[in-house]
Enzyme design. Structure first.
Site, short mmCIF file in Angstrom:
data_model
loop_
_atom_site.label_atom_id
_atom_site.label_comp_id
_atom_site.label_asym_id
_atom_site.label_seq_id
_atom_site.Cartn_x
_atom_site.Cartn_y
_atom_site.Cartn_z
N LYS A 1 0.66 -0.87 0.14
CA LYS A 1 0.08 -0.34 0.21
C LYS A 1 0.80 0.92 0.17
CE LYS A 1 -1.27 1.43 4.04
NZ LYS A 1 -1.58 3.08 4.63
N ASN A 2 1.67 1.56 0.81
CA ASN A 2 2.85 2.59 1.43
C ASN A 2 3.63 3.00 -0.10
OD1 ASN A 2 1.34 3.40 3.35
ND2 ASN A 2 2.54 2.74 4.95
N CYS B 1 -5.42 12.39 12.81
CA CYS B 1 -6.07 11.34 12.79
C CYS B 1 -6.05 10.24 13.99
CB CYS B 1 -5.31 10.66 11.71
SG CYS B 1 -3.92 9.37 12.00
N ARG C 1 0.29 14.16 14.21
CA ARG C 1 0.73 14.10 12.04
C ARG C 1 0.95 15.18 11.96
NH1 ARG C 1 -1.60 8.43 9.64
NH2 ARG C 1 0.68 8.86 8.62
N ASP D 1 4.68 0.27 12.11
CA ASP D 1 3.46 -0.39 11.21
C ASP D 1 3.06 -2.54 11.95
OD1 ASP D 1 2.39 1.85 10.81
OD2 ASP D 1 3.45 1.39 8.05
N ARG E 1 -8.72 -0.68 3.96
CA ARG E 1 -7.57 0.31 3.84
C ARG E 1 -6.35 -0.46 3.23
NH1 ARG E 1 -6.39 4.81 7.66
NH2 ARG E 1 -5.22 5.36 5.92
N1 EPU Z 1 5.90 14.93 11.37
C1 EPU Z 1 6.56 16.10 11.37
N2 EPU Z 1 6.42 16.98 10.62
C2 EPU Z 1 6.48 16.25 9.02
C3 EPU Z 1 5.44 14.75 8.57
C4 EPU Z 1 6.05 13.76 9.65
O1 EPU Z 1 6.35 16.03 12.36
O2 EPU Z 1 5.37 17.16 8.21
C5 EPU Z 1 5.83 13.38 12.20
C6 EPU Z 1 5.05 13.19 12.65
O3 EPU Z 1 4.41 13.44 13.41
C7 EPU Z 1 5.50 11.11 13.23
C8 EPU Z 1 6.78 11.30 12.33
O4 EPU Z 1 7.77 11.89 11.80
O5 EPU Z 1 5.71 11.74 14.78
C9 EPU Z 1 7.28 10.48 11.01
O6 EPU Z 1 5.92 10.29 10.67
P1 EPU Z 1 5.72 10.11 8.19
O7 EPU Z 1 6.03 11.46 8.03
O8 EPU Z 1 6.96 9.64 8.67
O9 EPU Z 1 4.71 9.42 8.65
P2 EPU Z 1 3.87 9.48 7.50
O10 EPU Z 1 4.96 9.42 6.01
O11 EPU Z 1 2.88 10.36 7.52
C10 EPU Z 1 4.28 6.60 6.67
C11 EPU Z 1 2.87 5.36 6.06
C12 EPU Z 1 2.71 5.57 7.71
C13 EPU Z 1 3.47 4.62 8.51
C14 EPU Z 1 4.89 5.73 8.75
C15 EPU Z 1 5.33 5.48 9.51
C16 EPU Z 1 2.34 5.79 3.92
C17 EPU Z 1 0.87 6.01 3.29
N3 EPU Z 1 2.14 6.32 5.44
O12 EPU Z 1 3.58 8.01 7.25
O13 EPU Z 1 1.70 4.06 7.30
O14 EPU Z 1 3.34 4.69 10.03
O15 EPU Z 1 4.91 6.53 7.98
O16 EPU Z 1 6.56 4.21 9.26
O17 EPU Z 1 3.36 5.66 3.79
C18 EPU Z 1 0.27 2.15 7.47
O18 EPU Z 1 0.12 1.60 6.35
O19 EPU Z 1 -0.57 2.61 8.97
C19 EPU Z 1 0.53 3.75 7.96
C20 EPU Z 1 0.43 4.98 9.10
#
Ligand code: EPU
Length: 417
Positions: A22-23, A116, A121, A304, A397
């Protein structure tokens, strides 16, 4: 509303094929917008999030046709630069459209995703990166408005290695003028998968898979044909299920190197693991030993899989400490596991799980995608009747036909309306 019903299952036995990630699918679909030519993606999982991304991309003018496991994506006629609230609120990953739309069309208007169930996030790091590349960004009526005639390469340092933030920046940088360096970049396998597709499109990228990624911008990109990597989180979920049910399961069509942290923990739990080139055999032990985990960015233990690992620790021999360091609110499954008799104490970002001989069947409510998977795993081993997992739209999802895959391994599991 649909629910999943599970009865205590015999040890799982057989082989299960892992679907596309998915990701990876979501950023790869977004990446296809960087070119006006047709792209083809193979191994596209049938998931609600993928459908949502398809719907948003069609809304802005892309034509996407599914043929079996493949998507034919025609991005020749993009007539809108807006991802509306009604669709973005269904899926935070819609933010992945920001970088490609801005780079290709010079403008993007994306609804702010908001918080969420698993945490606040924020997306400040995505926006800072694009601003550093010269984008003018404003927030208006809940929307991000971004503009840039042509983005300029920049040196970007992420305070936290953000997965989608790294992906957005990489995609935008491909069409920027000059060189972009991303420092403290995320190293998840999905980043390398995206870099592979971007290179097939003609991008010049180095260092993906490390914490320093360099992108040399090009004027245009072409279409590409790419096969999505297998879903390491789906694979990990089935591996944990095999251990919990004392099963013997072969996880097929996966990439074992993507699961190193879990394999090491499962061996400590007492499981027998045999790794081949693209499959992993997992045999559960008679006694599951308690093991501590701490979630970390890749190659650490993935957040995850934290909920699923916790379900396993609920029936382990001893006490385990589970530390969540990525998201501030990712223990929503604890309350539901307690309803099934689990003994878990939460203190901030740490949970202490005292293993018990049995979990007890109960009706439970899924709160997010991975919490749903954790409850299904708990249901497979719970004594005393039927476990009903409600709100399974969360599960749909991110897991392709999960109940069918478990049923094919001998589990007593089905979907009811
Ligand atoms: N963060 C910030 N600011 C930002 C972006 C992130 O503070 O602008 C923080 C977040 O709040 C979190 C940390 O950085 O504490 C890491 O978050 P990240 O941005 O890496 O998460 P994401 O990109 O929103 C993806 C996956 C998630 C997975 C996380 C961590 C996708 C579409 N989603 O989310 O997948 O948990 O990386 O590996 O790639 C899932 O599949 O169930 C899922 C939630």
């Amino acid at each position: 509303m649909a629910k999943i019903v599970i009865e205590k299952s015999v040890p799982l036995k057989g082989a299960v094929r892992i679907s596309g990630a998915k990701n990876s699918a979501l950023p790869l679909m977004a990446a296809s917008l960087l070119s006006g030519e047709r792209s083809v993606l193979h191994n596209v999982p049938r998931l609600r999030d993928v459908d949502t991304m398809k719907e948003i991309m069609e809304e802005i003018g892309a034509k996407i046709k599914r043929e079996g496991d493949s998507f034919l994506i025609d991005t020749g006629n993009i007539h809108s630069i807006e991802a509306p609230y009604e669709l973005v609120r269904k899926m935070r990953a819609s933010i992945l459209l920001l970088g490609p739309l801005l780079a290709r069309c010079g403008r993007a208007r994306i609804s702010l995703p908001g918080g969420c169930a698993i945490g606040e996030r924020p997306i400040n790091l995505h926006l800072n990166a694009l601003s550093s590349m010269g984008a003018e960004i404003s927030l208006e009526n809940g929307y991000i408005n971004a503009r840039a005639k042509r983005l300029k390469g920049a040196e970007i340092f992420f305070d936290i290695p953000t997965v989608t933030g790294t992906e957005n920046t990489m995609m935008a940088a491909c069409l920027a003028e000059g060189k972009t360096i991303i420092k403290n970049a995320a190293k998840e396998p999905e980043i390398a998968d995206l870099a592979d597709m971007l290179r097939e499109m003609g991008a010049d990228i180095e260092g993906d898979g490390t914490d320093k990624i360099t992108i040399y911008g090009v004027k245009e990109l072409r279409g590409a044909e790419h096969r999505i990597i297998p879903d390491r989180i789906e694979a990990g979920t089935f591996m944990i299920a095999s251990v919990m049910t004392r099963g013997e399961v072969e996880i097929r069509e996966c990439i074992p190197e993507h699961l190193g942290a879990l394999i090491e923990k499962l061996e400590k739990v007492g499981a027998e693991i045999r790794v081949k080139k693209d499959s992993i055999f997992v045999k559960g032990p008679d006694v599951i030993k308690s093991v501590d985990i701490k979630t970390m960015p890749f190659p650490g233990f993935p957040t995850d899989l934290q909920a699923q690992f916790m379900a396993m620790m609920c029936i382990a021999d001893g006490c385990s400490v589970i530390k969540e360091t990525i998201f501030e609110n990712r223990f929503m499954h604890v309350g539901e596991l307690r309803r099934m008799g689990a003994d878990i104490e939460v203190n901030g970002s740490q949970a202490i799980v005292k293993g018990k001989k049995h979990l007890l069947a109960a009706p439970v409510m899924a709160t997010d995608l991975r919490a749903s998977a954790c409850l299904v795993l708990a249901g497979l081993v719970a004594e005393g009747g039927r476990t009903e997992v409600h709100r399974i739209y969360h599960l749909d999802r991110g897991y392709e036909m999960m109940e069918n895959k478990f049923a094919s391994l001998g589990a007593k599991i089905w979907r009811e309306s």
